[in-house]
Write a protein that holds these residues in place. Structure first.
Motif, short mmCIF file in Angstrom:
data_model
loop_
_atom_site.label_atom_id
_atom_site.label_comp_id
_atom_site.label_asym_id
_atom_site.label_seq_id
_atom_site.Cartn_x
_atom_site.Cartn_y
_atom_site.Cartn_z
N LEU A 81 0.75 -1.30 -0.06
CA LEU A 81 0.16 0.05 0.00
C LEU A 81 0.69 1.18 0.00
CD1 LEU A 81 -2.59 1.64 0.14
CD2 LEU A 81 -2.46 1.32 2.68
N ILE A 82 1.88 1.11 0.72
CA ILE A 82 3.02 2.29 0.60
C ILE A 82 3.43 2.83 -0.70
CG2 ILE A 82 5.30 3.43 1.62
CD1 ILE A 82 4.61 1.14 4.39
N ASP A 83 3.74 1.57 -1.45
CA ASP A 83 4.15 2.00 -2.68
C ASP A 83 2.94 2.39 -3.78
OD1 ASP A 83 6.90 1.53 -2.40
OD2 ASP A 83 6.41 -0.73 -2.69
N ASP A 84 1.66 1.85 -3.27
CA ASP A 84 0.46 2.19 -4.11
C ASP A 84 0.18 3.86 -4.03
OD1 ASP A 84 -1.24 1.27 -6.30
OD2 ASP A 84 -2.68 1.22 -4.81
N ILE A 85 0.51 4.24 -2.89
CA ILE A 85 0.23 5.65 -2.41
C ILE A 85 1.08 6.64 -3.53
CG2 ILE A 85 0.30 7.60 -0.74
CD1 ILE A 85 -0.56 5.18 1.38
N LYS A 86 2.17 6.23 -3.44
CA LYS A 86 3.24 6.81 -4.38
C LYS A 86 2.48 6.80 -5.71
CE LYS A 86 7.42 5.54 -2.07
NZ LYS A 86 8.51 4.90 -2.28
N ALA A 87 1.94 5.82 -6.38
CA ALA A 87 1.50 5.44 -7.57
C ALA A 87 -0.06 6.14 -7.95
CB ALA A 87 1.61 3.87 -8.08
N GLY A 88 -0.43 6.79 -6.96
CA GLY A 88 -1.93 7.22 -7.06
C GLY A 88 -2.86 6.34 -6.83
N VAL A 150 10.94 18.22 9.09
CA VAL A 150 11.82 16.88 9.09
C VAL A 150 12.81 17.25 8.18
CG1 VAL A 150 11.69 14.58 8.29
CG2 VAL A 150 9.76 15.15 9.92
N ASP A 151 12.58 17.51 6.91
CA ASP A 151 13.61 17.53 5.87
C ASP A 151 14.52 18.94 6.14
OD1 ASP A 151 13.00 15.29 4.94
OD2 ASP A 151 11.63 16.13 3.45
N GLY A 152 13.88 20.11 6.34
CA GLY A 152 14.69 21.36 6.77
C GLY A 152 15.78 20.95 7.94
N LEU A 153 15.55 20.10 8.77
CA LEU A 153 16.55 19.93 9.57
C LEU A 153 17.33 18.60 9.26
CD1 LEU A 153 14.93 21.03 13.01
CD2 LEU A 153 16.87 22.10 11.96
N GLY A 154 17.49 18.35 8.15
CA GLY A 154 18.22 17.38 7.70
C GLY A 154 18.10 15.86 8.42
N THR A 155 16.92 15.54 8.99
CA THR A 155 16.85 14.23 9.90
C THR A 155 17.34 12.98 8.72
OG1 THR A 155 14.68 14.16 9.59
CG2 THR A 155 15.32 15.35 11.56
N TRP A 156 17.45 11.93 9.30
CA TRP A 156 17.56 10.70 8.50
C TRP A 156 16.49 9.91 8.59
CZ3 TRP A 156 17.81 5.65 10.13
CH2 TRP A 156 17.63 5.24 11.32
N ALA A 157 16.38 8.96 7.70
CA ALA A 157 15.39 8.18 7.48
C ALA A 157 15.47 6.74 6.97
CB ALA A 157 13.97 8.68 6.69
N PRO A 158 15.14 5.67 7.47
CA PRO A 158 15.31 4.40 7.00
C PRO A 158 14.84 4.16 5.68
CG PRO A 158 14.27 3.99 9.11
CD PRO A 158 14.48 5.40 8.78
N GLN A 159 15.47 3.65 4.76
CA GLN A 159 14.86 3.61 3.41
C GLN A 159 13.75 2.45 3.05
OE1 GLN A 159 15.30 5.77 0.81
NE2 GLN A 159 16.13 7.00 2.46
N PRO A 160 13.94 1.06 3.33
CA PRO A 160 13.08 0.05 3.25
C PRO A 160 11.48 0.55 3.88
CG PRO A 160 14.82 -0.81 4.52
CD PRO A 160 15.04 0.85 4.27
N LYS A 161 10.66 0.06 3.10
CA LYS A 161 9.36 0.53 3.99
C LYS A 161 8.94 -0.52 4.95
CE LYS A 161 6.96 -2.25 0.25
NZ LYS A 161 7.75 -2.28 -0.75
#
Length: 179
Positions: A81-88, A150-161
């Motif tokens: 579902l996470i990828d499907d949200i990206k795909a609309g 989140v992104d303005g302070l350059g936080t990190w995020a794990p890649q795999p869903k």
């Protein structure tokens, strides 16, 4: 590495920022709790999809994936579902009303003045109430703020869903004020 020295560099995304400043964390978490889990005719899953979709449009991997994972938990769905949200949402069935509300949310993400009367009319034709339209706009606007925090302070995020599925369950079942 974040742009500022956080209390715990191991905590990803907004979780590290919430730990850094409890004074700002409290109202931000309370707002998320109301928007995504409070009383509404939109399900928590629908509201998490809106948050995740706006976050994807803002290129905020942490927020997109964590809120997508919360939608997964609410819907007892696959992590796909996470990828499907990206795909609309091409593979998961959602209502025409949610699609019309997502259209409004995506316009808010671009800038509030992009929302046109015809976008609102389309949502109403699909059954959206004024409260649902209001809440959609507020979720989209709030997530633009959260994403930029989140992104303005350059936080990190794990890649795999898959790394987000536990946090998604926690958000879905325990809420935002539990952090």
């Amino acid at each position: 590495m974040a742009h500022i020295r956080l209390n715990n560099e191991e905590l990803p995304g907004i979780i590290g920022l919430m730990d850094y400043n409890r004074h700002t964390a409290k109202p931000l978490n309370e707002l998320a709790e109301v928007l995504l889990r409070g009383d509404s005719t939109l399900s928590s899953a629908e509201r998490e999809i809106i948050a995740s979709s706006v976050s994807y449009k803002n290129n905020c991997h942490f927020c997109h994936t964590s809120h997508g994972a919360a939608a997964v938990a609410h819907m007892n769905a696959s992590a796909d579902l996470i990828d499907d949200i990206k795909a609309g949402l091409q593979n998961y069935e959602v209502s025409a009303k949610l699609r019309a509300l997502l259209n409004i949310a995506h316009k808010v993400q671009q800038g509030g003045k992009y929302v046109l009367d015809e976008d609102i009319d389309k949502a109403r034709v699909e059954g959206a109430t004024d409260v649902e339209i209001h809440d959609t706009v507020l979720i989209a606007a709030a997530f633009c703020m959260y994403n930029r925090y989140v992104d303005g302070l350059g936080t990190w995020a794990p890649q795999p869903k898959e790394a987000y599925l536990e946090v998604g369950k926690k958000l879905a079942y325990e809420g935002y004020t539990s952090f």
